[in-house]
Design a protein around this motif. Structure first.
Motif, PDB file in Angstrom:
ATOM      1  N   LEU A  59     -11.795  -0.224  25.338  1.00  0.00           N
ATOM      2  CA  LEU A  59     -11.626   1.221  25.418  1.00  0.00           C
ATOM      3  C   LEU A  59     -10.413   1.575  26.269  1.00  0.00           C
ATOM      4  CD1 LEU A  59     -12.666   4.159  25.010  1.00  0.00           C
ATOM      5  CD2 LEU A  59     -14.009   3.835  27.099  1.00  0.00           C
ATOM      6  N   LEU A  60      -9.525   2.335  25.680  1.00  0.00           N
ATOM      7  CA  LEU A  60      -8.433   2.951  26.429  1.00  0.00           C
ATOM      8  C   LEU A  60      -8.917   4.355  26.758  1.00  0.00           C
ATOM      9  CD1 LEU A  60      -5.461   3.155  27.427  1.00  0.00           C
ATOM     10  CD2 LEU A  60      -4.913   3.988  25.142  1.00  0.00           C
ATOM     11  N   SER A  61      -9.287   4.589  28.016  1.00  0.00           N
ATOM     12  CA  SER A  61      -9.879   5.880  28.373  1.00  0.00           C
ATOM     13  C   SER A  61      -8.840   6.957  28.656  1.00  0.00           C
ATOM     14  CB  SER A  61     -10.822   5.735  29.567  1.00  0.00           C
ATOM     15  OG  SER A  61     -10.102   5.350  30.717  1.00  0.00           O
ATOM     16  N   ASP A  62      -7.630   6.551  29.066  1.00  0.00           N
ATOM     17  CA  ASP A  62      -6.631   7.553  29.413  1.00  0.00           C
ATOM     18  C   ASP A  62      -5.273   6.889  29.562  1.00  0.00           C
ATOM     19  OD1 ASP A  62      -5.685  10.115  30.127  1.00  0.00           O
ATOM     20  OD2 ASP A  62      -5.941   9.704  32.255  1.00  0.00           O
ATOM     21  N   ILE A  63      -4.242   7.684  29.347  1.00  0.00           N
ATOM     22  CA  ILE A  63      -2.871   7.294  29.688  1.00  0.00           C
ATOM     23  C   ILE A  63      -2.305   8.440  30.508  1.00  0.00           C
ATOM     24  CG2 ILE A  63      -0.601   6.590  28.860  1.00  0.00           C
ATOM     25  CD1 ILE A  63      -1.843   6.017  26.134  1.00  0.00           C
ATOM     26  N   SER A  64      -1.707   8.122  31.628  1.00  0.00           N
ATOM     27  CA  SER A  64      -1.092   9.156  32.456  1.00  0.00           C
ATOM     28  C   SER A  64       0.342   8.752  32.769  1.00  0.00           C
ATOM     29  CB  SER A  64      -1.890   9.368  33.745  1.00  0.00           C
ATOM     30  OG  SER A  64      -1.926   8.171  34.494  1.00  0.00           O
ATOM     31  N   ALA A  65       1.161   9.745  33.060  1.00  0.00           N
ATOM     32  CA  ALA A  65       2.563   9.478  33.387  1.00  0.00           C
ATOM     33  C   ALA A  65       2.920  10.183  34.681  1.00  0.00           C
ATOM     34  CB  ALA A  65       3.469   9.948  32.260  1.00  0.00           C
ATOM     35  N   VAL A  66       3.918   9.634  35.365  1.00  0.00           N
ATOM     36  CA  VAL A  66       4.419  10.208  36.609  1.00  0.00           C
ATOM     37  C   VAL A  66       5.941  10.196  36.543  1.00  0.00           C
ATOM     38  CG1 VAL A  66       4.547   9.939  39.121  1.00  0.00           C
ATOM     39  CG2 VAL A  66       2.455   9.307  37.911  1.00  0.00           C
ATOM     40  N   ASP A  67       6.559  11.314  36.891  1.00  0.00           N
ATOM     41  CA  ASP A  67       8.014  11.386  37.015  1.00  0.00           C
ATOM     42  C   ASP A  67       8.338  11.175  38.486  1.00  0.00           C
ATOM     43  OD1 ASP A  67      10.711  11.929  37.059  1.00  0.00           O
ATOM     44  OD2 ASP A  67      10.541  13.885  36.107  1.00  0.00           O
ATOM     45  N   ARG A  68       9.032  10.084  38.791  1.00  0.00           N
ATOM     46  CA  ARG A  68       9.348   9.743  40.180  1.00  0.00           C
ATOM     47  C   ARG A  68      10.773  10.159  40.563  1.00  0.00           C
ATOM     48  NH1 ARG A  68       7.833   4.092  41.575  1.00  0.00           N
ATOM     49  NH2 ARG A  68       9.926   3.671  40.822  1.00  0.00           N
ATOM     50  N   PHE A  69      11.369  11.055  39.785  1.00  0.00           N
ATOM     51  CA  PHE A  69      12.732  11.508  40.006  1.00  0.00           C
ATOM     52  C   PHE A  69      12.958  11.866  41.472  1.00  0.00           C
ATOM     53  CE2 PHE A  69      15.892  14.950  40.117  1.00  0.00           C
ATOM     54  CZ  PHE A  69      16.925  14.360  39.424  1.00  0.00           C
ATOM     55  N   ILE A  96       9.532   2.671  33.579  1.00  0.00           N
ATOM     56  CA  ILE A  96      10.634   2.715  32.619  1.00  0.00           C
ATOM     57  C   ILE A  96      11.741   3.637  33.115  1.00  0.00           C
ATOM     58  CG2 ILE A  96       9.352   2.067  30.555  1.00  0.00           C
ATOM     59  CD1 ILE A  96       9.026   4.993  29.882  1.00  0.00           C
ATOM     60  N   SER A  97      12.941   3.332  32.690  1.00  0.00           N
ATOM     61  CA  SER A  97      14.127   4.051  33.106  1.00  0.00           C
ATOM     62  C   SER A  97      14.138   5.479  32.587  1.00  0.00           C
ATOM     63  CB  SER A  97      15.367   3.309  32.581  1.00  0.00           C
ATOM     64  OG  SER A  97      16.512   4.100  32.757  1.00  0.00           O
ATOM     65  N   GLY A  98      14.785   6.346  33.327  1.00  0.00           N
ATOM     66  CA  GLY A  98      14.946   7.721  32.898  1.00  0.00           C
ATOM     67  C   GLY A  98      16.062   7.878  31.877  1.00  0.00           C
ATOM     68  N   GLN A  99      16.929   6.862  31.742  1.00  0.00           N
ATOM     69  CA  GLN A  99      18.048   6.940  30.803  1.00  0.00           C
ATOM     70  C   GLN A  99      17.598   6.940  29.349  1.00  0.00           C
ATOM     71  OE1 GLN A  99      21.175   7.502  31.833  1.00  0.00           O
ATOM     72  NE2 GLN A  99      20.257   7.605  33.865  1.00  0.00           N
ATOM     73  N   ASP A 142       9.421  24.600  18.899  1.00  0.00           N
ATOM     74  CA  ASP A 142      10.804  24.968  19.240  1.00  0.00           C
ATOM     75  C   ASP A 142      11.057  24.991  20.760  1.00  0.00           C
ATOM     76  OD1 ASP A 142       9.234  27.192  19.729  1.00  0.00           O
ATOM     77  OD2 ASP A 142      10.641  28.629  18.817  1.00  0.00           O
ATOM     78  N   TRP A 143      10.102  24.507  21.554  1.00  0.00           N
ATOM     79  CA  TRP A 143      10.248  24.506  23.014  1.00  0.00           C
ATOM     80  C   TRP A 143      11.374  23.560  23.414  1.00  0.00           C
ATOM     81  CZ3 TRP A 143       7.746  27.721  26.256  1.00  0.00           C
ATOM     82  CH2 TRP A 143       7.906  27.482  27.630  1.00  0.00           C
ATOM     83  N   GLU A 144      12.168  23.975  24.391  1.00  0.00           N
ATOM     84  CA  GLU A 144      13.264  23.135  24.873  1.00  0.00           C
ATOM     85  C   GLU A 144      12.855  22.436  26.153  1.00  0.00           C
ATOM     86  OE1 GLU A 144      17.113  24.953  25.171  1.00  0.00           O
ATOM     87  OE2 GLU A 144      16.743  26.190  23.401  1.00  0.00           O
ATOM     88  N   GLY A 145      13.053  21.136  26.195  1.00  0.00           N
ATOM     89  CA  GLY A 145      12.783  20.362  27.395  1.00  0.00           C
ATOM     90  C   GLY A 145      11.347  19.882  27.493  1.00  0.00           C
ATOM     91  N   HIS A 146      11.066  19.275  28.633  1.00  0.00           N
ATOM     92  CA  HIS A 146       9.759  18.662  28.879  1.00  0.00           C
ATOM     93  C   HIS A 146       9.264  19.149  30.242  1.00  0.00           C
ATOM     94  CE1 HIS A 146      10.603  16.207  25.401  1.00  0.00           C
ATOM     95  NE2 HIS A 146      11.813  16.020  25.905  1.00  0.00           N
ATOM     96  N   PRO A 147       8.272  20.053  30.254  1.00  0.00           N
ATOM     97  CA  PRO A 147       7.907  20.800  31.458  1.00  0.00           C
ATOM     98  C   PRO A 147       7.361  20.017  32.641  1.00  0.00           C
ATOM     99  CG  PRO A 147       6.815  21.699  29.501  1.00  0.00           C
ATOM    100  CD  PRO A 147       7.574  20.510  29.085  1.00  0.00           C
ATOM    101  N   LEU A 148       6.910  18.782  32.470  1.00  0.00           N
ATOM    102  CA  LEU A 148       6.409  18.051  33.641  1.00  0.00           C
ATOM    103  C   LEU A 148       7.451  17.132  34.269  1.00  0.00           C
ATOM    104  CD1 LEU A 148       2.669  17.255  32.864  1.00  0.00           C
ATOM    105  CD2 LEU A 148       3.674  19.107  34.181  1.00  0.00           C
ATOM    106  N   ARG A 149       8.665  17.193  33.773  1.00  0.00           N
ATOM    107  CA  ARG A 149       9.746  16.461  34.443  1.00  0.00           C
ATOM    108  C   ARG A 149      10.117  17.205  35.717  1.00  0.00           C
ATOM    109  NH1 ARG A 149      14.228  13.767  30.550  1.00  0.00           N
ATOM    110  NH2 ARG A 149      12.792  12.459  29.361  1.00  0.00           N
ATOM    111  N   LYS A 150      10.408  16.458  36.760  1.00  0.00           N
ATOM    112  CA  LYS A 150      10.705  17.095  38.053  1.00  0.00           C
ATOM    113  C   LYS A 150      12.005  17.883  38.047  1.00  0.00           C
ATOM    114  CE  LYS A 150       7.992  14.310  41.173  1.00  0.00           C
ATOM    115  NZ  LYS A 150       8.015  13.405  42.318  1.00  0.00           N
ATOM    116  N   ASP A 151      12.905  17.589  37.111  1.00  0.00           N
ATOM    117  CA  ASP A 151      14.162  18.333  37.051  1.00  0.00           C
ATOM    118  C   ASP A 151      14.088  19.511  36.065  1.00  0.00           C
ATOM    119  OD1 ASP A 151      14.076  16.784  34.752  1.00  0.00           O
ATOM    120  OD2 ASP A 151      16.079  15.935  35.003  1.00  0.00           O
ATOM    121  N   TYR A 152      12.899  19.800  35.551  1.00  0.00           N
ATOM    122  CA  TYR A 152      12.731  20.933  34.649  1.00  0.00           C
ATOM    123  C   TYR A 152      12.843  22.220  35.467  1.00  0.00           C
ATOM    124  CZ  TYR A 152      10.817  23.791  30.884  1.00  0.00           C
ATOM    125  OH  TYR A 152      10.645  24.725  29.902  1.00  0.00           O
TER     126      TYR A 152
END
Length: 159
Positions: A59-69, A96-99, A142-152
């Motif tokens: 079982l894969l119960s969850d995947i979470s991400a963190v922006d460490r910018f 993983i890299s931000g590039q 049509d949303w621009e960008g990714h709202p949980l990135r720290k540079d948003y």
């Protein structure tokens, strides 16, 4: 909990015996085991953890991400696994890299990865190579960008 070193944990030893380069780092906090994997080994390690009789992470119960910018590697992706028959939990972590933030999809291993990967793509911009239907799930198309990135921009984009 036991006093044995985390490196001697049976899951860690099993994974290292299968592929000694699959484990980059190991930690344990309050009984929760975390294994850091190189991104290129994620898919094969997931297949092994799911199929191996002594592990059976079914079982894969969850995947979470963190922006460490502004730190590189910028993104941290955590996969929370459960072995129902063996009553074990495990966290897999990949940096993983931000590039060019790309990871292999884990849908063929655990179908529950589908919406989790879409949510991370939508909010962080991390792409999952091989995903059969990778498009926005929360934000309008049509949303621009990714709202949980720290540079948003907190106040939105200026027009």
């Amino acid at each position: 909990m036991t006093d044995r070193p985390v490196e001697e944990h049976p899951i860690v030893q099993n994974l290292r015996a299968w592929d000694d380069r699959a484990v980059a780092e190991v930690s344990q906090f309050r009984g929760e085991l975390t294994i850091v994997l190189p991104p290129e080994r994620l898919r094969r390690a997931a297949e092994y953890l799911q199929a191996e009789r002594g592990l059976q992470f079914d079982l894969l119960s969850d995947i979470s991400a963190v922006d460490r910018f502004p730190i590189e590697p910028r993104f941290e992706v955590n996969y929370h696994l459960v072995s129902i028959p063996l009553r074990q939990t495990l966290r897999l972590r990949v940096w993983i890299s931000g590039q060019d933030p790309v990871l292999a999809t884990l849908i063929p291993v655990w179908p529950t990865a589908n919406w989790h990967e879409r949510e991370i793509y939508d909010l962080f911009g991390i792409r999952f190579e091989g995903h059969p239907d990778l498009h926005r799930i929360l934000m309008p198309d049509d949303w621009e960008g990714h709202p949980l990135r720290k540079d948003y921009p907190v106040e939105g984009f200026r027009t």
